[in-house]
Scaffold this motif. Structure first.
Motif, PDB file in Angstrom:
ATOM      1  N   ASN A   1      49.839  32.637 -55.673  1.00 10.62           N
ATOM      2  CA  ASN A   1      48.380  33.147 -56.310  1.00 10.62           C
ATOM      3  C   ASN A   1      47.513  31.951 -56.584  1.00 10.62           C
ATOM      4  N   GLY A   2      48.084  30.917 -56.337  1.00  7.24           N
ATOM      5  CA  GLY A   2      47.076  29.582 -56.650  1.00  7.24           C
ATOM      6  C   GLY A   2      46.500  29.184 -55.512  1.00  7.24           C
TER       7      GLY A   2
ATOM      8  N   TYR B   1      44.167  30.840 -53.236  1.00  9.98           N
ATOM      9  CA  TYR B   1      43.208  31.512 -52.319  1.00  9.98           C
ATOM     10  C   TYR B   1      41.910  30.764 -52.378  1.00  9.98           C
TER      11      TYR B   1
ATOM     12  N   ASN C   1      35.379  38.163 -55.442  1.00  9.82           N
ATOM     13  CA  ASN C   1      36.755  37.911 -55.904  1.00  9.82           C
ATOM     14  C   ASN C   1      37.683  38.755 -54.878  1.00  9.82           C
TER      15      ASN C   1
ATOM     16  N   THR D   1      40.941  38.357 -54.400  1.00 14.04           N
ATOM     17  CA  THR D   1      42.297  38.556 -54.799  1.00 14.04           C
ATOM     18  C   THR D   1      42.779  39.890 -54.508  1.00 14.04           C
TER      19      THR D   1
ATOM     20  N   ARG E   1      36.132  25.582 -57.815  1.00 17.82           N
ATOM     21  CA  ARG E   1      36.472  26.805 -56.872  1.00 17.82           C
ATOM     22  C   ARG E   1      36.632  26.641 -55.503  1.00 17.82           C
TER      23      ARG E   1
ATOM     24  N   SER F   1      41.247  23.121 -59.429  1.00 21.54           N
ATOM     25  CA  SER F   1      41.644  24.606 -59.398  1.00 21.54           C
ATOM     26  C   SER F   1      41.951  25.153 -60.745  1.00 21.54           C
ATOM     27  N   ASP F   2      41.307  26.458 -61.123  1.00 18.84           N
ATOM     28  CA  ASP F   2      41.688  26.954 -62.238  1.00 18.84           C
ATOM     29  C   ASP F   2      42.249  28.488 -62.042  1.00 18.84           C
ATOM     30  N   GLN F   3      43.002  28.557 -60.869  1.00 25.11           N
ATOM     31  CA  GLN F   3      43.422  29.906 -60.427  1.00 25.11           C
ATOM     32  C   GLN F   3      44.723  30.079 -61.098  1.00 25.11           C
TER      33      GLN F   3
END
Length: 986
Positions: A179-180, A182, A193, A195, A237, A649-651
């Motif tokens: 999930n990191g 996208y 968004n 996700t 992002r 990245s801050d996912q």
């Protein structure tokens, strides 16, 4: 005589003065709008008064204004477009549509996010797909339209169910966490968004695609930003790439109405040859002979209980339906020189290839408004899009694998009244394979996206603007599980049940910007500074109800005797940034692009929330040099470009840096559910690229070659903890480094270009490599059984196959450490599941009013052998098993050692085989009816078309779908679709 002379003199002087005064008094203010073939404004166009040095250039909105006289002629020129000459006369406003030269690079306008550039002048790596390519495809999600069309962009469908989220990877997998990875999606300047939404339905494997609420017919273009130069302005992002979706705008002129409708069907793309009943029974009988066991009704119910003459094609029963497909779209557009508008509405319905009444419906609407003041200083651009999905699925999530394990003489599934048949299954201790079939899920999604951009020209070269965006997505899911879906012999333990899942995501964004554009002799300057303020609120709740008195009451929570709250989550994400860009060019020959951004994210602790990112890109158009032009006349264009930069990245989840607690069952107590770590920070992605762009023979042949190398470090993963702590892991940064490197090749050729015949061909080819280059102490990490240093992330860790044991006749696996058991320490064989290379070959052919477009998608890869069940007593595959036994397969047996041997074998590299393929991804044939007879009845244009998707696949792979060659080769994600339709413009 004197009097006459004086009168003549006065008259002459008057005429002389009048002749000089006429141009002065006739000077008028002339303005206009200059657009490309897609009605997009073109900045920087030169407008000169013929045979003078007086002139101007268009601003950011493609507007110009200058003083001229009726006798003047405007000369409009821009690199890559045909020059136009327009007489002024009495006209004071001009709407000018420039015609591109023969596919020159300067004519291809590219949306780079916060600014616009051209293919000729870009310093970054940006791929583009236009509306013409998107409209030809009967797809639900815009991402599906990208498959095979872009170098470095890999899109996998994952599921045949409409509304399922596809997987997109831009230049590989950067993060250890699935999930990191996208990418960032921007729709008309507003972050979206994407996700996948959680679900209790049969879409739970992939999740629900929120982009399915977007209407592909609304899209003007999709640009994908890949390298640091293109993505760094988006900072953290943009670490995994940026997908920019630009919707269509209104046009100037009279109101135009365009309607398009298409209808057709979808079906499973392939079938596997399975054993017929006689062949299947022969294998089963041979197994008992080898074991010296007499069959009985318990161990051989298929031989003694079930009908020996029944032969069911389970593939036909499970996914043999044709799924209807209908899509209708209506748009109205028009406007004046200052105001343009577009209104669009669409409806789509797609059925299912599986049993039952599953269906997917989508309705969308959009409004676009663009306004510019008469003095060309103030502009307003507004876009509002609304989409509503309704996805009705039945309980078929686990059915597909079962079809390939059912004996061909197995009992029927349904009774005459439509209920599930249990008797013949239960009497031999088996469950009906359609168990759960009567379960249903109704998923409703509503998505609103609004964007408002205001701008004002302060003075020459300066523009102040602000972008305001708002998104609201609401999902509501009701899953019903009636007890009739399950074996009635367990009726004491099952009950009617419903699961309710609601999700809501709301976000807003404000981006003020100040831009500057000026040409000082040969120096071109484009500068931008801005800020981003964004907030996103996510809510999710889940409730389960049981104990309904009747099936008709399921879903009415007031009628449930027991309620259990299974989920309640609330997260508030805040993000802010300052960004800047400076683009310089000298004589349109040398280019440099500097971008920088300082990001702040609420997902990190107070001392780790801010980070700096930036990039530099440069390009040299060497064919502008005199010595190149003279020595290489057949080289029409040549550019070297490169870039280097850092993104982040801050996912990760929200609030991971804080302790969290939940209340105990008893009063007054709390227990911890998460350990705090305020010290972890951003993942870091360093990107390097070098490329060359070439054009030959007046750009009729073009070639782009790029090399990229990206390294993602400071990985945000769970750090393993001793069990004595009470937690298995804590969120942290680990010094693991993932590298993606590779080559991308893009070629374009205008093969034929005559009045009647035209043929354009485009090829994209990607040679990727993914590698975990560093992970200290991986053996003590939670990823010890998933990854290996020096290997790709997408791997299978397998046992080592030794061959057939001569004593037992069964498959034999190597016990590497000789500890008497097989576990992950014995998995020493590494199999790369990534594509060795992939790409697409797209062609457009035109003959008079006929138009043909087709795309061939290809990939070189390996996959698991479809139904590799050699030696399994219930083998169903048609091939390889008629001979029953041989050097390749173990002795067919019902014994535990034989079953264990087979189970271990499928976890070795032996079942892997070539899964390379070439697929006719899309095909479209259209015919435009001549306008002459249509104009008499008010029709401007009418087109008839036939379209196909995933029509056939050339491959040696013997599974359902080589693109999804995993598991037992029974998965498939692409349906074969045929549609016909008509497009009419009034």
């Amino acid at each position: 005589m004197k009097i006459l002379f004086r009168q003549c003199l006065r008259g002459s002087i008057y005429l002389l003065l009048s002749s000089f005064a006429l141009p002065i008094h006739a000077q008028v203010s002339v303005s206009g709008l200059i657009t490309d073939s897609s009605n997009m404004p073109i900045p920087g166009v030169n407008i000169l008064l013929k045979n003078t040095t007086t002139g101007t250039t268009t601003n950011f909105e493609g507007r110009f204004k200058l003083e001229a006289s009726p006798s003047d002629t405007l000369v409009v020129s821009y690199i890559g477009f045909k020059t136009q000459e327009l007489a002024v006369r009495e006209q004071v406003f001009f709407t000018i549509n420039l015609t591109p030269e023969a596919n020159t690079l300067a004519a291809v306008l590219i949306n780079a996010g916060y600014y616009t550039t051209t293919d000729r002048e870009r310093t970054g790596s940006i791929a583009k797909v236009t509306a013409k390519e998107i409209e030809l495809q009967p797809v639900v999600s815009p991402l599906q339209a990208l498959q095979g069309r872009m170098a470095g962009v890999e899109v996998i469908s994952n599921s045949t169910l409409p509304g399922a989220a596809p997987t997109i990877r831009i230049r590989g997998q950067n993060s250890l966490r699935p999930n990191g990875n996208y990418p960032l999606y921007i729709i008309d300047g507003v972050p979206f968004n994407s996700t996948p939404l959680e679900t209790n339905s049969t879409l739970s494997f992939t999740g629900i695609d929120p982009l399915s609420t977007i209407n592909p017919a609304d899209i003007k273009s999709i640009e994908v930003l890949k390298d640091a130069d293109a993505t760094a302005i988006y900072g953290s992002r943009g670490a995994n790439g940026v997908v920019l979706i630009t919707t269509k705008k209104g046009t100037t002129g009279e109101t135009t109405v365009q309607a398009r409708i298409r209808s057709g069907f979808s079906e499973a793309p392939n079938r596997i040859d399975l054993l017929k009943t006689s062949e299947y029974l022969k294998i089963r009988q041979k197994a008992f002979e080898n074991d010296g066991i007499v069959p009985n009704e318990n161990n051989a119910y298929d031989l003694l209980v079930w009908n020996q003459n029944r032969n069911t094609d389970w593939q036909e029963k499970f996914f043999g339906k044709q799924a209807g497909f209908t899509q209708a779209n209506l748009s109205i557009s028009g406007g004046s020189s200052t105001t343009r508008y577009r209104v669009n509405g669409s409806y789509l319905k797609q059925g299912s290839i599986y049993p039952g009444s599953a269906s997917f419906q989508k309705a969308t609407g959009s409004v676009q408004l663009n306004h510019l003041s008469k003095d060309n200083k103030f502009s307003l651009n507004m876009a509002i899009t609304y989409g509503a999905d309704k996805n009705h699925t039945v309980g078929i999530g686990s059915l597909i694998p079962q079809v390939f394990s059912l004996a061909p003489n197995a009992p029927k599934i349904f009774n005459e009244d439509g209920s599930l048949h249990w008797e013949e299954w239960s009497e031999v201790g088996k469950e009906n394979p359609f168990q759960g079939y009567l379960n249903t899920s109704d998923i409703k999604i509503h998505n609103t996206l609004a964007n408002l951009n205001l701008s004002y020209r302060l003075m020459k070269g300066f523009k102040l603007s602000s972008n305001f965006g708002y998104t609201h997505l609401n999902s509501n899911e009701l899953t019903k599980r009636p007890k009739e879906s399950y074996n009635p012999q367990y009726k004491e333990f099952i009950d009617h049940e419903s699961a309710h899942l609601q999700g809501e995501s709301t976000s807003w964004i404000i981006e003020p910007q100040l831009s500057y554009q000026e040409n000082i002799e040969k120096l071109g300057i484009k500068a931008l500074i801005g800020a981003t303020l964004q907030e996103q609120l996510n809510l999710q709740t889940g409730v389960t109800g049981t104990g309904y008195a009747t099936r008709s009451m399921i879903g009415n929570l007031a009628a449930a005797t027991n309620l259990s709250r299974g989920l309640h989550q609330e997260a508030n994400y805040r993000y802010m940034a300052f960004f800047s860009r400076l683009g310089l060019d000298w004589d349109k020959k040398y280019f440099i692009n500097l971008t920088g951004r300082r990001d702040g994210s609420s997902r990190f602790g107070p001392d780790k929330r801010f980070a700096n990112f930036g990039a530099i890109g440069a390009a040299w158009i060497f064919t502008e040099e005199v010595w190149v032009i003279k020595k290489i006349p057949w080289l029409s264009f040549g550019k070297l470009r490169g870039s280097y930069g850092i993104t982040g990245s801050d996912q990760i989840g929200d609030y991971g840096y804080l302790d969290s607690y939940v209340a105990t069952v008893g009063p007054g107590g709390l227990y911890p559910t998460q350990l705090a770590n305020p010290n972890y920070s951003w993942e870091v992605n360093k990107k390097l690229e070098a490329a060359v762009q070439l054009g030959f023979f007046k750009d009729r042949l073009q070639l782009n070659v790029s090399y990229y190398k990206n390294r993602s470090s400071n990985q945000l993963v769970g750090y393993s903890l001793p069990s004595i702590t009470g937690f298995t892991s804590v969120q942290a940064n680990l010094p693991a480094t993932v590298e993606n490197r590779g080559w991308e090749i893009e070629a374009y050729a205008k093969v034929i270009n005559t009045d009647d015949w035209k043929w354009q061909s485009t090829l994209n080819f990607t040679l990727p490599k993914n590698e975990l280059v560093n992970y200290p102490n991986i053996e003590q990490s939670p990823y010890a059984n998933s990854y290996r240093v020096g290997e790709p992330l997408n791997i299978a860790l397998l046992y080592q196959y030794e061959g057939i044991n001569p004593k037992t006749g069964y498959y034999q696996i190597t016990d590497v450490n000789d500890d008497g058991r097989l576990d992950y320490e014995d998995r020493v064989v590494v199999k790369d599941r990534n594509s060795k290379f992939y790409g697409g070959w797209q062609n457009t052919l035109q003959y008079k009013n006929f138009d043909i477009q087709f795309l061939l998608q290809f990939a070189k890869k390996e996959g698991e052998f479809a139904l590799f069940d050699a030696g399994r007593v219930g083998a169903l595959r048609q091939e390889d098993y008629i001979g029953l036994e041989g050097d390749k397969f173990q002795t067919i047996s019902t014994q535990l050692d034989a079953i264990r041997g087979y189970s271990n074998l499928i976890q070795t590299s032996l079942p892997y085989t070539d899964a390379s393929y070439i697929r006719l991804k899309s095909f479209a044939l259209s015919y435009s009816i001549p306008n002459t007879p249509l104009q008499k009845i008010g029709i401007k244009n009418c087109k008839l078309f036939v379209q196909g998707q995933n029509l056939f696949t050339l491959s040696n792979y013997r599974g359902m779908d080589p693109e999804m060659a995993k598991g037992q080769g029974t998965a498939f994600g692409a349906l074969r679709t045929f549609t016909t339709g008509i497009e009419v413009k009034f």
